[in-house]
Design a protein around this motif. Structure first.
Motif, PDB file in Angstrom:
ATOM      1  N   UNK A 115       0.906  -1.164   0.068  1.00 49.41           N
ATOM      2  CA  UNK A 115       0.036   0.054   0.139  1.00 49.41           C
ATOM      3  C   UNK A 115       0.859   1.322   0.062  1.00 49.41           C
ATOM      4  N   UNK A 116       1.946   1.295   0.789  1.00 50.12           N
ATOM      5  CA  UNK A 116       2.773   2.481   0.638  1.00 50.12           C
ATOM      6  C   UNK A 116       3.422   2.725  -0.494  1.00 50.12           C
ATOM      7  N   UNK A 117       3.932   1.577  -1.256  1.00 50.42           N
ATOM      8  CA  UNK A 117       4.686   1.718  -2.526  1.00 50.42           C
ATOM      9  C   UNK A 117       3.641   2.171  -3.421  1.00 50.42           C
ATOM     10  N   UNK A 118       2.431   1.713  -3.488  1.00 51.04           N
ATOM     11  CA  UNK A 118       1.406   2.191  -4.319  1.00 51.04           C
ATOM     12  C   UNK A 118       0.894   3.652  -4.317  1.00 51.04           C
ATOM     13  N   UNK A 119       0.711   4.034  -3.072  1.00 53.42           N
ATOM     14  CA  UNK A 119       0.706   5.584  -2.766  1.00 53.42           C
ATOM     15  C   UNK A 119       1.933   6.439  -3.354  1.00 53.42           C
ATOM     16  N   UNK A 120       3.042   5.948  -3.095  1.00 54.20           N
ATOM     17  CA  UNK A 120       4.121   6.556  -3.607  1.00 54.20           C
ATOM     18  C   UNK A 120       4.385   6.590  -4.933  1.00 54.20           C
ATOM     19  N   UNK A 121       3.902   5.712  -5.579  1.00 53.48           N
ATOM     20  CA  UNK A 121       3.892   5.583  -7.152  1.00 53.48           C
ATOM     21  C   UNK A 121       2.787   6.797  -7.540  1.00 53.48           C
ATOM     22  N   UNK A 122       1.582   6.833  -6.842  1.00 47.94           N
ATOM     23  CA  UNK A 122       0.502   7.787  -7.380  1.00 47.94           C
ATOM     24  C   UNK A 122       1.111   9.008  -7.008  1.00 47.94           C
ATOM     25  N   UNK A 123       1.809   9.117  -5.901  1.00 47.86           N
ATOM     26  CA  UNK A 123       2.133  10.728  -5.449  1.00 47.86           C
ATOM     27  C   UNK A 123       3.202  11.383  -6.547  1.00 47.86           C
ATOM     28  N   UNK A 124       4.101  10.262  -6.872  1.00 46.07           N
ATOM     29  CA  UNK A 124       5.170  10.663  -7.981  1.00 46.07           C
ATOM     30  C   UNK A 124       4.736  11.551  -9.077  1.00 46.07           C
ATOM     31  N   UNK A 125       3.592  10.919  -9.569  1.00 45.52           N
ATOM     32  CA  UNK A 125       3.095  11.195 -10.927  1.00 45.52           C
ATOM     33  C   UNK A 125       2.382  12.422 -10.897  1.00 45.52           C
ATOM     34  N   UNK A 126       2.060  12.983  -9.758  1.00 43.17           N
ATOM     35  CA  UNK A 126       1.563  14.325  -9.388  1.00 43.17           C
ATOM     36  C   UNK A 126       2.454  15.312  -9.901  1.00 43.17           C
ATOM     37  N   UNK A 127       3.824  15.302 -10.220  1.00 45.13           N
ATOM     38  CA  UNK A 127       4.550  16.174 -10.544  1.00 45.13           C
ATOM     39  C   UNK A 127       5.556  16.043 -11.728  1.00 45.13           C
ATOM     40  N   UNK A 128       4.769  15.207 -12.523  1.00 42.12           N
ATOM     41  CA  UNK A 128       5.415  14.633 -13.899  1.00 42.12           C
ATOM     42  C   UNK A 128       4.792  15.233 -15.078  1.00 42.12           C
ATOM     43  N   UNK A 129       5.569  15.954 -15.860  1.00 43.04           N
ATOM     44  CA  UNK A 129       5.017  16.246 -16.945  1.00 43.04           C
ATOM     45  C   UNK A 129       4.668  15.361 -18.157  1.00 43.04           C
ATOM     46  N   UNK A 130       5.451  14.555 -18.421  1.00 38.61           N
ATOM     47  CA  UNK A 130       5.220  13.416 -19.164  1.00 38.61           C
ATOM     48  C   UNK A 130       6.038  12.188 -18.527  1.00 38.61           C
ATOM     49  N   UNK A 131       5.377  10.919 -18.591  1.00 32.43           N
ATOM     50  CA  UNK A 131       5.930   9.757 -18.262  1.00 32.43           C
ATOM     51  C   UNK A 131       7.027   9.048 -19.161  1.00 32.43           C
ATOM     52  N   UNK A 132       6.101   8.685 -20.282  1.00 32.36           N
ATOM     53  CA  UNK A 132       6.913   7.479 -21.164  1.00 32.36           C
ATOM     54  C   UNK A 132       6.310   8.174 -22.462  1.00 32.36           C
ATOM     55  N   UNK A 133       7.420   7.859 -23.770  1.00 30.91           N
ATOM     56  CA  UNK A 133       7.134   8.311 -25.062  1.00 30.91           C
ATOM     57  C   UNK A 133       7.339   6.892 -25.758  1.00 30.91           C
ATOM     58  N   UNK A 134       6.171   6.382 -26.062  1.00 31.33           N
ATOM     59  CA  UNK A 134       6.451   4.856 -26.940  1.00 31.33           C
ATOM     60  C   UNK A 134       5.866   5.075 -28.198  1.00 31.33           C
TER      61      UNK A 134
END
Length: 222
Positions: A115-134
């Motif tokens: 649960x802690x890791x999942x929440x950390x993953x969700x929180x991380x993306x709150x400050x990301x302009x783009x994650x992946x370019x595929x």
């Protein structure tokens, strides 16, 4: 640092508070290697400012890694490579890419750690302009359900944006099994959008593509 045409075997990088950065990797093979951490929701195990061309990966484990400003140009995998509990910022995959899946943190972890890791993953993306370019990648197989779809740069011809609110409670009827699997990912992912891929290099490409195109015609995919 440049690494060319080397075979790297059984190297392990385990634990948070570590950073791998500044490498240019060309024509290398990684066999039986591990890069993982299981207890830091702050994602302090980092791969940053790295490029890899024509890389081969065999029997490798990747878990809980933050990938930041990474370019992968050509990747061969011996089997499905799980990027479990990982996060991505400005990561580009292009060229011929093998079998790849972003996945949740390991189910073998205690529930509190998961649960802690999942929440950390969700929180991380709150400050990301783009994650992946595929958008320029040709996959043998691909599943990116553990990355927010709205943060993925994609090829709209073969890579489809699915949104939870459009699909929730909808009777899909008789659809392609590939569509059914993709939609079912919302039962597992914490994100409200995902990108589903019809992999150009897969034997089932045409069938998967037709299924997602039909979903788009129904207004259920972008």
């Amino acid at each position: 640092m440049n690494i060319k045409k080397e075979k790297v075997r059984d190297v392990k990088v385990v634990g948070t508070g570590r950073e791998i950065s500044g490498y240019e990797i060309v024509g290398c093979e990684f066999n039986g290697c591990v890069i993982s951490q299981f207890d830091d929701p702050g994602m302090g195990l980092i791969v940053r400012d790295l490029t890899a061309e024509r890389t081969a990966v065999k029997r490798c484990v990747v878990h809980g890694v933050r990938f930041d400003s990474v370019l992968i140009d050509g990747l061969t995998t011996s089997s499905l490579l799980h990027l479990s509990g990982c996060v991505f910022k400005n990561v580009t995959l292009r060229g011929r890419i093998g079998q790849l899946m972003t996945a949740p943190p390991s189910a073998t972890l205690p529930e509190t750690a998961q649960s802690a890791l999942v929440q950390g993953i969700v929180d991380f993306y709150a400050d990301v302009d783009w994650a992946l370019d595929i958008s320029d990648a040709e996959f043998a197989d691909a599943d990116f359900y553990y990355v927010p779809g709205t943060l993925v740069r994609r090829d709209p011809e073969t890579q489809f944006l699915l949104r939870r609110d459009l699909l929730d409670g909808v009777d899909l009827g008789d659809v392609s099994p590939y569509v059914e699997i993709a939609v079912s990912r919302f039962d597992t992912t914490p994100f409200d959008s995902i990108v589903a891929v019809a992999p150009r290099r897969a034997k089932y490409f045409k069938e998967a593509l037709a299924g997602f195109q039909e979903l788009r015609k129904r207004g259920l995919a972008e």
